[in-house]
Design an enzyme around this catalytic site. Structure first.
Site, PDB file in Angstrom:
ATOM      1  N   SER A 140     -66.504  22.304 -12.751  1.00  0.00           N
ATOM      2  CA  SER A 140     -66.787  22.982 -14.015  1.00  0.00           C
ATOM      3  C   SER A 140     -65.599  23.837 -14.404  1.00  0.00           C
ATOM      4  CB  SER A 140     -68.029  23.868 -13.878  1.00  0.00           C
ATOM      5  OG  SER A 140     -68.201  24.661 -15.040  1.00  0.00           O
ATOM      6  N   TYR A 163     -72.480  30.461  -9.612  1.00  0.00           N
ATOM      7  CA  TYR A 163     -72.176  29.153 -10.197  1.00  0.00           C
ATOM      8  C   TYR A 163     -70.677  28.869 -10.156  1.00  0.00           C
ATOM      9  CZ  TYR A 163     -72.326  25.177 -13.361  1.00  0.00           C
ATOM     10  OH  TYR A 163     -72.209  23.922 -13.901  1.00  0.00           O
TER      11      TYR A 163
END
Length: 258
Positions: A140, A163
């Site tokens: 990501s 995350y």
């Protein structure tokens, strides 16, 4: 078609970016197994795409070793082998960024990072037998977001950044896996998307902030799941047979890591 006859796994392929990957792999001639905890949605997706090629759905908890092992072996049996693994599954749509507890951090690590290792490890004995062994991991752009935007008037403890750093871990795992599996001709690469407009994204990001993210991109426009799918096909194809251990950032220029 670039992937005619090849057999692929896509974790979390029932919706969003994962579904876009499934659709594109089918369009290029691959057979696809969707490994997803939400089996009802995965089976619905498989049914909707059944006229495009061979696609099956298998209920899998990617954070559970036994579940992953059983699912991968079922794929190998039903499809006759495994050539491509796309490790897409992650916690995002229901991500709780304000939860900095250790148990939640461990859960994020299990799903976002350790699952990549579990699925790759289970599939590796099949991939090394394939002349087209490919692993594509989902990282990501948030792995490169180092700016802290929270309150600074009072220190309340170290944030978990759960995350972001689990996705940074995916980058590292990609390189280590590539170094080993390359000895058997298996390539391992990763895609690091920028803000991609999916149902999960809309649940996690308010519209005003989403617009600010678009405006921060040198190339303007809302990134769609389909904008990422070409990279999966490229990494899975013969065109990329000498490319391994690489992280491809697709963020409209928002992230430009050296």
């Amino acid at each position: 078609m670039k992937l005619e006859g090849r057999r692929a796994i896509v974790t979390g392929g029932g919706r969003g970016i994962g579904r876009a990957y499934v659709e594109r792999l089918l369009a290029e001639g691959a057979s696809v197994a969707i490994l997803d905890l939400d089996i009802d949605n995965a089976e619905k997706t498989a049914t909707e795409l059944s006229d495009r090629g061979t696609v099956i759905a298998i209920k899998t908890d990617v954070a559970d070793e036994d579940s992953v092992g059983a699912a991968v072996e079922e794929v190998a049996e039903r499809l006759g082998g495994i050539d491509i693994v796309v490790n897409n599954a992650a916690l995002f749509g229901d991500w709780k960024p304000e939860d900095d507890t250790f148990p939640y951090l461990k859960r994020m690590m299990d799903v976002n990072l350790l699952s990549v290792w579990l699925v790759t490890r289970a599939a590796a004995p099949h991939l090394v037998k394939s002349p087209y062994g490919r692993v594509i991991n989902q990282s990501s752009g948030t792995a490169y977001n180092y700016t802290y935007n929270g309150p600074t008037d009072e220190f309340t403890g170290l944030r978990s950044f759960s995350y972001s750093w689990t996705k940074w871990g995916v980058n590292g795992l990609t390189k280590y896996s590539a170094a080993q599996l390359g000895n058997w001709g298996v390539t391992v690469n990763a895609i690091a998307p920028g803000p991609t407009h999916t149902e999960a994204f809309s649940k996690s990001v308010d519209p005003a902030h989403a617009q600010r993210l678009v405006e921060a991109q040198p190339i303007k426009g809302a990134i769609q799941p389909e904008d990422l799918a070409g990279a999966v096909v490229f990494f899975a194809s013969d065109d990329a047979r000498f490319i391994t251990g690489q992280i491809l950032v697709i963020s409209g220029g928002r992230h430009m890591p050296a």
